[in-house]
Design a protein around this motif. Structure first.
Motif, mmCIF file in Angstrom:
data_model
loop_
_atom_site.group_PDB
_atom_site.id
_atom_site.type_symbol
_atom_site.label_atom_id
_atom_site.label_comp_id
_atom_site.label_asym_id
_atom_site.label_seq_id
_atom_site.Cartn_x
_atom_site.Cartn_y
_atom_site.Cartn_z
ATOM 1 N N PRO A 53 0.822 -1.220 0.000
ATOM 2 C CA PRO A 53 0.000 0.000 0.000
ATOM 3 C C PRO A 53 0.861 1.277 0.000
ATOM 4 N N GLY A 54 1.962 1.281 0.716
ATOM 5 C CA GLY A 54 2.842 2.445 0.736
ATOM 6 C C GLY A 54 3.464 2.727 -0.625
ATOM 7 N N GLN A 55 3.852 1.682 -1.324
ATOM 8 C CA GLN A 55 4.420 1.845 -2.665
ATOM 9 C C GLN A 55 3.366 2.345 -3.642
ATOM 10 N N SER A 56 2.148 1.848 -3.508
ATOM 11 C CA SER A 56 1.051 2.338 -4.358
ATOM 12 C C SER A 56 0.812 3.824 -4.122
ATOM 13 N N ASN A 57 0.915 4.240 -2.868
ATOM 14 C CA ASN A 57 0.738 5.662 -2.551
ATOM 15 C C ASN A 57 1.803 6.518 -3.203
ATOM 16 N N VAL A 58 3.038 6.027 -3.268
ATOM 17 C CA VAL A 58 4.113 6.778 -3.923
ATOM 18 C C VAL A 58 3.757 7.008 -5.398
ATOM 19 N N ALA A 59 3.285 5.964 -6.066
ATOM 20 C CA ALA A 59 2.910 6.087 -7.473
ATOM 21 C C ALA A 59 1.749 7.071 -7.641
ATOM 22 N N GLU A 60 0.753 6.972 -6.784
ATOM 23 C CA GLU A 60 -0.401 7.871 -6.876
ATOM 24 C C GLU A 60 0.007 9.314 -6.603
ATOM 25 N N ASN A 61 0.899 9.533 -5.640
ATOM 26 C CA ASN A 61 1.357 10.886 -5.347
ATOM 27 C C ASN A 61 2.190 11.463 -6.488
ATOM 28 N N PHE A 62 2.988 10.624 -7.146
ATOM 29 C CA PHE A 62 3.727 11.042 -8.335
ATOM 30 C C PHE A 62 2.755 11.564 -9.382
ATOM 31 N N ASP A 63 1.702 10.791 -9.625
ATOM 32 C CA ASP A 63 0.706 11.151 -10.640
ATOM 33 C C ASP A 63 0.007 12.468 -10.297
ATOM 34 N N ILE A 64 -0.408 12.608 -9.055
ATOM 35 C CA ILE A 64 -1.110 13.823 -8.635
ATOM 36 C C ILE A 64 -0.195 15.037 -8.802
ATOM 37 N N TYR A 65 1.029 14.917 -8.330
ATOM 38 C CA TYR A 65 1.979 16.032 -8.386
ATOM 39 C C TYR A 65 2.280 16.423 -9.835
ATOM 40 N N ALA A 66 2.509 15.434 -10.674
ATOM 41 C CA ALA A 66 2.804 15.710 -12.085
ATOM 42 C C ALA A 66 1.640 16.428 -12.758
ATOM 43 N N ARG A 67 0.442 15.982 -12.493
ATOM 44 C CA ARG A 67 -0.733 16.586 -13.135
ATOM 45 C C ARG A 67 -1.028 17.984 -12.599
ATOM 46 N N GLN A 68 -0.560 18.283 -11.389
ATOM 47 C CA GLN A 68 -0.743 19.626 -10.841
ATOM 48 C C GLN A 68 0.252 20.624 -11.445
ATOM 49 N N LEU A 69 1.358 20.137 -11.980
ATOM 50 C CA LEU A 69 2.407 21.000 -12.528
ATOM 51 C C LEU A 69 2.762 20.598 -13.958
ATOM 52 N N PRO A 70 1.784 20.624 -14.861
ATOM 53 C CA PRO A 70 2.055 20.118 -16.210
ATOM 54 C C PRO A 70 3.153 20.882 -16.945
ATOM 55 N N GLU A 71 3.264 22.191 -16.712
ATOM 56 C CA GLU A 71 4.295 22.949 -17.428
ATOM 57 C C GLU A 71 5.692 22.496 -17.013
ATOM 58 N N TYR A 72 5.897 22.206 -15.737
ATOM 59 C CA TYR A 72 7.191 21.704 -15.277
ATOM 60 C C TYR A 72 7.419 20.274 -15.761
ATOM 61 N N PHE A 73 6.389 19.448 -15.665
ATOM 62 C CA PHE A 73 6.478 18.056 -16.090
ATOM 63 C C PHE A 73 6.842 17.986 -17.573
ATOM 64 N N ASN A 74 6.149 18.766 -18.397
ATOM 65 C CA ASN A 74 6.399 18.754 -19.841
ATOM 66 C C ASN A 74 7.814 19.200 -20.167
ATOM 67 N N ALA A 75 8.275 20.250 -19.520
ATOM 68 C CA ALA A 75 9.622 20.757 -19.779
ATOM 69 C C ALA A 75 10.681 19.763 -19.308
ATOM 70 N N PHE A 76 10.500 19.217 -18.118
ATOM 71 C CA PHE A 76 11.506 18.334 -17.543
ATOM 72 C C PHE A 76 11.690 17.074 -18.379
#
Length: 121
Positions: A53-76
């Protein structure tokens, strides 16, 4: 589906945990940490049934964070997307159940694609 891991699953999760600081920085040519994040994210997703469950949370948090900052995600990850080949992106990371073929990146792995930025329509 069973896989042969060439990179430890726990290491892939750890790579994702380092994402938060990196994405908002300019990615220098020498910064190769970004090179391993998208393959690590795909390995984690393909291994969803084996995650704690903890590892699943890491993946879900990655997804949430990336989608909140698409301009940074796209550039990076712009160079990673330009070089992306679903047939070879996981070479050295994960093999399929036959242990002979590199696992392919499925089309639903959205992190390999350009994210829409707010206001784009």
């Amino acid at each position: 589906m069973a896989f042969e891991y060439l990179v430890d699953l726990e290491e892939c999760v750890s790579i994702l945990e380092n994402f938060y600081d990196l994405i908002t920085e300019d990615r220098a040519d020498w910064n190769h940490e970004g090179d391993i994040m998208l393959p690590a994210r795909s390995v984690v997703e393909l291994s969803r049934d084996d995650l704690t469950p903890g590892q699943s949370n890491v993946a879900e948090n990655f997804d949430i964070y990336a989608r909140q900052l698409p301009e940074y995600f796209n550039a990076f990850f712009s160079l990673d997307r330009a070089r992306f080949d679903p047939a070879t992106a996981l070479d050295g990371w994960l093999y399929d159940q036959t242990k002979k073929e590199i696992a392919r990146v499925p089309q639903d792995h959205w992190w390999w694609k350009l994210l829409e930025e707010p206001g784009d329509a």
